[in-house]
Design an enzyme around this catalytic site. Structure first.
Site, PDB file in Angstrom:
ATOM      1  N   GLU A   1      17.579 -29.774  12.643  1.00 19.59           N
ATOM      2  CA  GLU A   1      19.015 -29.362  12.078  1.00 19.59           C
ATOM      3  C   GLU A   1      20.104 -28.485  12.670  1.00 19.59           C
ATOM      4  OE1 GLU A   1      14.920 -30.124   9.270  1.00 19.59           O
ATOM      5  OE2 GLU A   1      14.878 -29.211  11.405  1.00 19.59           O
TER       6      GLU A   1
ATOM      7  N   ILE B   1       9.911 -40.328  12.644  1.00 19.80           N
ATOM      8  CA  ILE B   1      11.128 -40.677  11.019  1.00 19.80           C
ATOM      9  C   ILE B   1      11.982 -40.853  11.553  1.00 19.80           C
ATOM     10  CG2 ILE B   1       9.862 -39.396   9.495  1.00 19.80           C
ATOM     11  CD1 ILE B   1      11.773 -35.960  10.384  1.00 19.80           C
TER      12      ILE B   1
ATOM     13  N   GLY C   1      13.989 -28.110  19.629  1.00 28.41           N
ATOM     14  CA  GLY C   1      14.015 -28.608  18.540  1.00 28.41           C
ATOM     15  C   GLY C   1      15.097 -29.325  18.267  1.00 28.41           C
ATOM     16  N   VAL C   2      16.117 -29.884  17.891  1.00 30.44           N
ATOM     17  CA  VAL C   2      17.394 -30.448  17.574  1.00 30.44           C
ATOM     18  C   VAL C   2      17.624 -31.116  16.372  1.00 30.44           C
ATOM     19  CG1 VAL C   2      17.628 -30.047  20.296  1.00 30.44           C
ATOM     20  CG2 VAL C   2      17.433 -32.086  18.875  1.00 30.44           C
TER      21      VAL C   2
ATOM     22  N   GLN D   1      20.384 -37.323  17.416  1.00 28.39           N
ATOM     23  CA  GLN D   1      20.573 -36.286  16.037  1.00 28.39           C
ATOM     24  C   GLN D   1      21.285 -35.737  15.691  1.00 28.39           C
ATOM     25  OE1 GLN D   1      17.008 -35.410  14.728  1.00 28.39           O
ATOM     26  NE2 GLN D   1      17.302 -37.857  14.784  1.00 28.39           N
TER      27      GLN D   1
END
Length: 746
Positions: A713, A473, A710-711, A646
């Site tokens: 959020e 995405i 994971g980054v 991100q």
């Protein structure tokens, strides 16, 4: 031969970047197929009631208009109401386009014009003669009748647990504490507004077979939805989505243009493209408005004694959409007395939808603003208060964290920002006619992993291909997965192809929640390990006995060869292995499933510390975020370049959430009034200044095989409270309604 340099940890530029910036990448609405028809959606102009009559004759009389679909003539369907028809569906009964004459919310899709051109379909949609019977509606979350009563409690789901049970005696501890803070917060509605509009191109292949180009965060999720809704065989529905021009959660669920495109294609036996225009992007899903009330207390040493957090969120009449809003404070601060409450109000709106850091960015603003006020009342530096209450344990569940380098985030972020130069007295720092304020906040976001499958194929030329249905995405998934796969076989990135975004490929869940690298990356790592084992097994049987007496642990994979680690002269090439395999590619797949028994012993989260400087014009109240530093601990960073992007994206959105972004609803009309990008304000280049990102080293051997968290959020959750805390330091005013407009400071 030079030793192999690990690709993990390298700042590799996005492999598809050139295609995107040159306009070569094709998105869901960019596929031109022979005989393509165009659909335009007709939306309800009332908020609640029924359609009494729907006259389509003027539109259908136009040459080139093939059909107008409404509830009166839509094809019969195998309506499927089970939860697994949509991976992201909340509890309840999902909305069904064109099901009947009932109007459930303003902007509801009630018809579809299909014509030879988009422009003709759009014009024909203006020629409808529709008569409604209106009913009384309620869209006002903040009305006293809702806030005074006890709304319903949402249901728990796999990724959205209920608030923790009360602990100790909150009321007694709070009332006995010398330092108390009570506050109320309100977050308005927001809409995702990705740059790419929602579109679906359904290519009719004949005999119930469809190839669908869809804007989605989950190709298999869209495939499941279409097959179940329309009663088709899964193998006859193929969903392709290699490029997504932003989504932020808006494409987690199949949106109504997918349904309408497929419905029209099956009925007309033609290929149909349905594209929503910008104002229609406001007719499904949103970050829900939320009322929050907090009561925190501390003793004179700064030890937090009691935490109470109540959140009241919005949901539709037909689904119970929930968020994790109030759980975070007790995960961060080990108070002995807690009371966490989360409730829902059913209103005449479409179901809210996950939006970057759903619940987290809402809850952390209230939590970290209240902590800042508690520090101010206690006359303790906000950073020191957080360090005083620091814990390695998630006391809400009484579990240790799998890893937690938040303390180092505080220290490194504070040093880089220059926090020691802050004057704690509000209105004490100035720059010309501007009041200057420093603020900080903590960020936290869960580190999850879901099951996924990946396929690996080693071809005759020694190249590696990895297949997965996962989408990208815009986060850099293609690049990161290629790096992980390259390291598994010691290959350069250019010798690895990661094929993705296709429901025909091995299973991957929806992309969201910051779990994609941990989920799909673990599957890629697992299939890579299986490929090493398979290649060595073939090589060991080859003539010449190169690996006689050796085990897998004795060999290395580098540069397209397998060799004895301590004797590089004993080696074979991948091409030689393929030749020994009867010249057949080596192909296998692997399913990666998280170890529930192992993981349940720990809490898993990424953490951040955010430091912000603002300038506020003393006379005009105009706010400017002049600089910000975010220090992040998120396990192993596979690609620091894409990861930094991100975090920067999250920081910019945090500025937007705090100062710009809101959907304004007229509760007298039950309608959003600013359904466009001229009045739905988002930051422009002139609003964004000096932003810096620090990745704190964090090793995690528990969270997954890669050690990643994971980054997506973690970059946004701490920004809004850091900004509001800086505004307080600058002005002495505590504004608890977001976004903050200049008039609130006059």
């Amino acid at each position: 031969m030079e030793p192999y340099k690990s690709q993990i940890g390298q700042p590799v530029s996005r492999l598809e970047g050139h295609l995107k910036v040159t306009g070569t990448a094709r998105y869901a609405g960019d596929y031109s197929v022979p005989g393509l028809l165009y659909g335009y959606v007709i939306n309800s102009t009332i908020t609640k009631g029924k359609i009494i009559s729907f006259d389509t004759s003027r539109a259908k009389a136009l040459p080139g208009v093939l059909e107008v679909f409404t509830h009166e003539n839509r094809p019969s369907l195998a309506w499927f109401d089970l939860q697994y028809a949509d991976m992201d569906a909340p509890p309840g009964s999902p909305f069904r386009p064109l099901q009947d004459a009932d109007i459930l919310y303003n902007g509801q899709p009630i018809g579809l014009v299909v014509a030879e051109t988009f422009e003709l379909a759009r014009y024909a949609a203006t020629l409808m003669d529709i008569e409604y019977e209106e009913e009384a509606f309620d869209t006002d979350l903040r009305s006293q009748q809702h806030l005074a009563r006890s709304p319903k409690i949402g249901m728990a789901t796999m990724l959205k647990p209920l608030p923790p049970k009360p602990k100790g005696n909150f009321e007694k501890a709070f009332n006995a504490s010398p330092n108390q803070v009570s506050a109320e917060f309100f977050h308005g509605t927001e809409h995702h507004n990705p740059l790419e509009l929602f579109a679906t191109t359904t290519v009719y292949e004949g005999k119930g077979k469809l190839t669908i180009y869809d804007k989605t965060q989950g190709t298999i999720n869209s495939q499941m939805y279409v097959a179940n809704i329309f009663g088709l065989k899964f193998k006859n529905v193929r969903v392709i989505s290699p490029y997504v021009g932003g989504a932020f959660g808006s494409a987690l669920r199949p949106q109504y243009q997918l349904f309408l495109s497929v419905m029209a294609a099956l009925k007309l036996e033609r290929s149909v493209l349905v594209t929503l225009d910008r104002h229609q992007m406001f007719t499904f899903g949103h970050r829900p408005p939320t009322v929050q009330r907090t009561r925190f207390s501390a003793d004179n040493n700064g030890i937090i004694t009691a935490l109470n957090h109540l959140a009241i969120g919005e949901t539709s009449r037909f689904e119970d959409y929930t968020e994790v809003v109030v759980n975070w404070s007790h995960m961060l601060y080990p108070a002995a007395n807690t009371l966490m409450q989360y409730k829902l109000v059913e209103l005449d709106v479409y179901s809210p939808l996950d939006m970057r850091a759903p619940g987290g960015v809402t809850g952390m603003h209230a939590i970290e603003s209240t902590i800042d006020e508690l520090a101010h009342k206690s006359k303790i530096d906000p950073l020191q208060l957080r360090l005083t209450n620091y814990t390695e344990i998630d006391v809400s569940l009484n579990r240790p964290y799998s890893s937690k380098e938040l303390r180092e985030c505080y220290l490194q972020g504070a040093e880089k920002f220059g926090w020691d130069k802050r004057n704690p007295e509000p209105r004490s720092m100035r720059r010309g006619n501007k009041l200057v304020g420093y603020g900080m906040a903590t960020g936290i976001w869960e580190a999850n992993q879901l099951p996924a499958k990946a396929e690996a194929i080693l071809t005759g030329d020694g190249k590696l291909k990895i297949n997965s249905a996962v989408t990208d995405i815009g986060t850099g998934t293609l690049t990161v997965m290629t790096q992980i796969a390259a390291d598994e076989l010691g290959l350069p990135v250019e010798d690895v192809e990661f094929a993705y975004g296709d429901s025909k490929k091995p299973f991957a869940p929806i992309q969201g929640g910051s779990f994609t690298v941990s989920t799909v990356g673990s599957a890629v790592k697992a299939v890579g390990a299986a490929m090493r084992k398979k290649l060595f097994s073939i090589a060991k049987k080859m003539k010449g006995g190169v690996f006689d007496g050796a085990d897998l642990k004795d060999v290395s994979f580098e540069g397209g060869r397998v060799f004895i680690t301590n004797d590089r002269s004993r080696s074979v090439s991948f091409q030689e292995i393929i030749a020994a395999n009867d010249n057949k590619p080596v192909k296998l797949s692997k399913f990666s499933v998280p170890s529930i028994l192992k993981l349940k012993k720990y809490s898993r989260a990424a953490h951040s510390a955010v430091f912000v400087e603002v300038e506020v014009d003393e006379e005009l109240g105009v706010i400017n975020v002049t600089r910000a530093v975010t220090a992040v601990a998120a396990g192993k960073i596979i690609n620091p370049k894409t990861a930094r992007s991100q975090i920067l994206g999250g920081m910019i959105w945090g500025i937007s959430k705090a100062l710009r972004e809101e959907t304004i609803q007229d509760d007298g009309l039950g309608k959003y009034m600013n359904q466009n990008l001229s009045e739905y304000h988002i930051p422009v280049h002139a609003d964004i200044h000096e932003l810096d990102v620090i990745f704190v080293d964090e090793k995690d051997t528990v969270v997954n095989e890669l050690g990643t968290k994971g980054v997506g959020e973690i970059g946004i959750v701490g920004m809004p409270p850091a900004i509001t805390n800086a505004i307080f330091n600058a002005t002495g005013k505590r504004i608890n309604q977001l976004p903050i407009h200049f008039d609130m400071l006059l």
